[in-house]
Write a protein that holds these residues in place. Structure first.
Motif, PDB file in Angstrom:
ATOM      1  N   LYS A  80      36.918 -22.481  47.805  1.00 18.27           N
ATOM      2  CA  LYS A  80      36.240 -21.217  47.477  1.00 18.27           C
ATOM      3  C   LYS A  80      34.725 -21.309  47.677  1.00 18.27           C
ATOM      4  O   LYS A  80      34.060 -20.291  47.842  1.00 18.27           O
ATOM      5  N   ILE A  81      34.173 -22.528  47.635  1.00 18.79           N
ATOM      6  CA  ILE A  81      32.736 -22.700  47.863  1.00 18.79           C
ATOM      7  C   ILE A  81      32.523 -22.861  49.355  1.00 18.79           C
ATOM      8  O   ILE A  81      32.634 -23.943  49.912  1.00 18.79           O
ATOM      9  N   ASP A  82      32.209 -21.760  50.015  1.00 19.11           N
ATOM     10  CA  ASP A  82      32.098 -21.809  51.466  1.00 19.11           C
ATOM     11  C   ASP A  82      30.824 -21.143  51.956  1.00 19.11           C
ATOM     12  O   ASP A  82      30.170 -21.616  52.877  1.00 19.11           O
ATOM     13  N   ASP A  83      30.463 -20.025  51.346  1.00 15.71           N
ATOM     14  CA  ASP A  83      29.254 -19.308  51.712  1.00 15.71           C
ATOM     15  C   ASP A  83      28.141 -19.808  50.805  1.00 15.71           C
ATOM     16  O   ASP A  83      27.985 -19.345  49.674  1.00 15.71           O
ATOM     17  N   MET A  84      27.344 -20.762  51.273  1.00 10.27           N
ATOM     18  CA  MET A  84      26.420 -21.465  50.384  1.00 10.27           C
ATOM     19  C   MET A  84      25.116 -21.786  51.082  1.00 10.27           C
ATOM     20  O   MET A  84      25.081 -22.107  52.268  1.00 10.27           O
ATOM     21  N   ILE A  85      24.018 -21.682  50.313  1.00  7.89           N
ATOM     22  CA  ILE A  85      22.717 -22.136  50.794  1.00  7.89           C
ATOM     23  C   ILE A  85      22.119 -23.080  49.752  1.00  7.89           C
ATOM     24  O   ILE A  85      22.368 -22.933  48.548  1.00  7.89           O
ATOM     25  N   VAL A  86      21.358 -24.061  50.203  1.00  6.42           N
ATOM     26  CA  VAL A  86      20.672 -25.012  49.331  1.00  6.42           C
ATOM     27  C   VAL A  86      19.177 -24.811  49.521  1.00  6.42           C
ATOM     28  O   VAL A  86      18.665 -24.902  50.642  1.00  6.42           O
ATOM     29  N   VAL A  87      18.475 -24.528  48.415  1.00  2.98           N
ATOM     30  CA  VAL A  87      17.050 -24.193  48.483  1.00  2.98           C
ATOM     31  C   VAL A  87      16.246 -25.228  47.701  1.00  2.98           C
ATOM     32  O   VAL A  87      16.365 -25.299  46.471  1.00  2.98           O
ATOM     33  N   PRO A  88      15.431 -26.058  48.376  1.00  4.68           N
ATOM     34  CA  PRO A  88      14.548 -26.973  47.646  1.00  4.68           C
ATOM     35  C   PRO A  88      13.364 -26.218  47.043  1.00  4.68           C
ATOM     36  O   PRO A  88      12.752 -25.378  47.700  1.00  4.68           O
ATOM     37  N   VAL A  89      13.069 -26.461  45.771  1.00  3.54           N
ATOM     38  CA  VAL A  89      11.988 -25.776  45.062  1.00  3.54           C
ATOM     39  C   VAL A  89      11.201 -26.789  44.233  1.00  3.54           C
ATOM     40  O   VAL A  89      11.699 -27.866  43.902  1.00  3.54           O
ATOM     41  N   GLU A  90       9.942 -26.407  43.903  1.00  3.04           N
ATOM     42  CA  GLU A  90       9.115 -27.286  43.074  1.00  3.04           C
ATOM     43  C   GLU A  90       9.625 -27.333  41.640  1.00  3.04           C
ATOM     44  O   GLU A  90       9.580 -28.375  40.982  1.00  3.04           O
ATOM     45  N   GLU A  91      10.073 -26.199  41.131  1.00  4.18           N
ATOM     46  CA  GLU A  91      10.690 -26.127  39.808  1.00  4.18           C
ATOM     47  C   GLU A  91      11.732 -25.022  39.823  1.00  4.18           C
ATOM     48  O   GLU A  91      11.678 -24.103  40.649  1.00  4.18           O
ATOM     49  N   LEU A  92      12.690 -25.096  38.913  1.00  9.92           N
ATOM     50  CA  LEU A  92      13.760 -24.101  38.892  1.00  9.92           C
ATOM     51  C   LEU A  92      13.192 -22.726  38.553  1.00  9.92           C
ATOM     52  O   LEU A  92      12.447 -22.583  37.575  1.00  9.92           O
TER      53      LEU A  92
END
Length: 343
Positions: free
Chosen positions: A311-323
């Motif tokens: 079910k986890i297929d449409d996904m992006i990973v975003v690096p950030v300085e803080e949440l």
């Protein structure tokens, strides 16, 4: 890409390939939907022929007619989800499941309200429904026995169909199928109530028929309210929940935990919304101090996350300085946010 439930087989929900277990579940669910429709055709014809002027029988017939909506919605939604994403629909067509769920829930809500009003009106008006005699094969019999026989026919098959569909709804994360299974499992109450209503008329309790009809219509209304609440929440991008809408989906915490255990990740939080069968995931990751994630790191994180569940297929990973707190509200923040909105 390998999935924990089994390798992909080429059967797709849009651009999402199904593992072997889900493919088998989908095929069986489709067969059960068609079997349900075939059974309902015989049931509505039989009940219509014998229902006479009994309010309980009329309500049971209306409930059987409504029971066509979930399996038909399921079949239509499954067909729609097979379409690939397009420029106009870049997220694919998985939302058709939510639309089908909303259509079925709305029909239940409206018809349930109408039937409650009709049944209550008959009870308050003191209507005495006549149940006369009928000649069958040269023998004169009380029509009530034919009504009871028809209800007995509709008693068992829906229960068996509902029990067969429920685990498939969980495996496919399909709320239309769940609504269908939930209605099927409760159909025995409809048949039993109608039988008691007819028997009540037979022993002189004129009000038993309307009370039975009121019970059945109240059950329909309750199902409509409960399902429409879950359907609307999903279409409004509520957090991903289990297929029955009972609790947050455990995949969210598992996903954040797996991302947080990567060597270069200090913190990770995800926003996950239910697209129908699959989840749209936005994962925000804070790198450990002094480390600049490379493209290979982001690809590795995404592939690891996708491998957790189909079910986890449409996904992006975003690096950030803080949440980003505004994009990832805590549970404790919700009352405050609601309060701010009210002001």
């Amino acid at each position: 890409m390998r999935r924990p439930e089994g390798k992909a087989t080429g059967v797709r929900f849009g651009h999402t390939e199904l593992p072997e277990d889900q493919e088998a579940a989908l095929r069986r669910a489709v067969r059960l939907a068609w079997l349900t429709i075939a059974f309902l055709v015989t049931a509505v014809v039989l009940v219509y022929l014998v229902m006479g002027s009994s309010q309980a029988m009329k309500t049971a017939w209306a409930e059987d007619m409504l029971s066509f909506i979930p399996p038909i919605s399921f079949l239509v939604a499954i067909r729609a989800t097979r379409r690939r994403p397009s420029p106009k629909h870049p997220y694919g067509y998985h939302r058709s499941v939510g639309v089908g769920h909303l259509v079925a829930a709305t029909a239940l809500l409206v018809m349930g309200a109408i039937l409650v009003f009709d049944s209550a009106s008959g009870l308050l008006a003191g209507e005495h429904p006549p149940v006369g005699l009928m000649e069958v094969g040269g023998h004169v019999v009380w029509s009530g026995w034919l009504m009871i026989g028809a209800m007995a026919y509709t008693l068992v098959p829906p229960v068996l169909l509902g029990r067969a569909k429920m685990p498939l709804a969980k495996k496919l994360h399909d709320r239309v199928l769940y609504a269908d299974a939930d209605m099927n499992k409760a159909d025995w109450m409809t048949a039993a109530a109608a039988m008691l209503g007819v028997l009540g008329i037979g022993v002189g309790l004129w009000w038993a028929d309307s009370v039975a009809a009121l019970f059945v219509s109240g059950s329909i209304l309750h199902d409509g309210v409960r399902n429409i609440r879950v359907a609307v929440a999903a279409l409004m991008d509520a957090r991903a929940e289990t297929f029955d809408g009972a609790e947050p989906h455990p995949l969210v915490d598992e996903l954040d935990g797996r991302l947080g255990r990567l060597d270069w990740v200090a913190e990770a939080r995800s926003r996950v919304r239910d697209q129908g069968h699959v989840f749209h995931v936005e994962s925000f990751v804070v790198p450990v101090e002094g480390y600049a994630p490379r493209l290979a790191d982001l690809i590795e994180a995404r592939e690891m996350a996708i491998s957790i569940d189909w079910k986890i297929d449409d996904m992006i990973v975003v690096p950030v300085e803080e949440l980003p707190a505004k994009m990832l509200p805590q549970v404790d923040d919700e009352p405050a946010a609601d309060h701010d909105a009210d002001r």
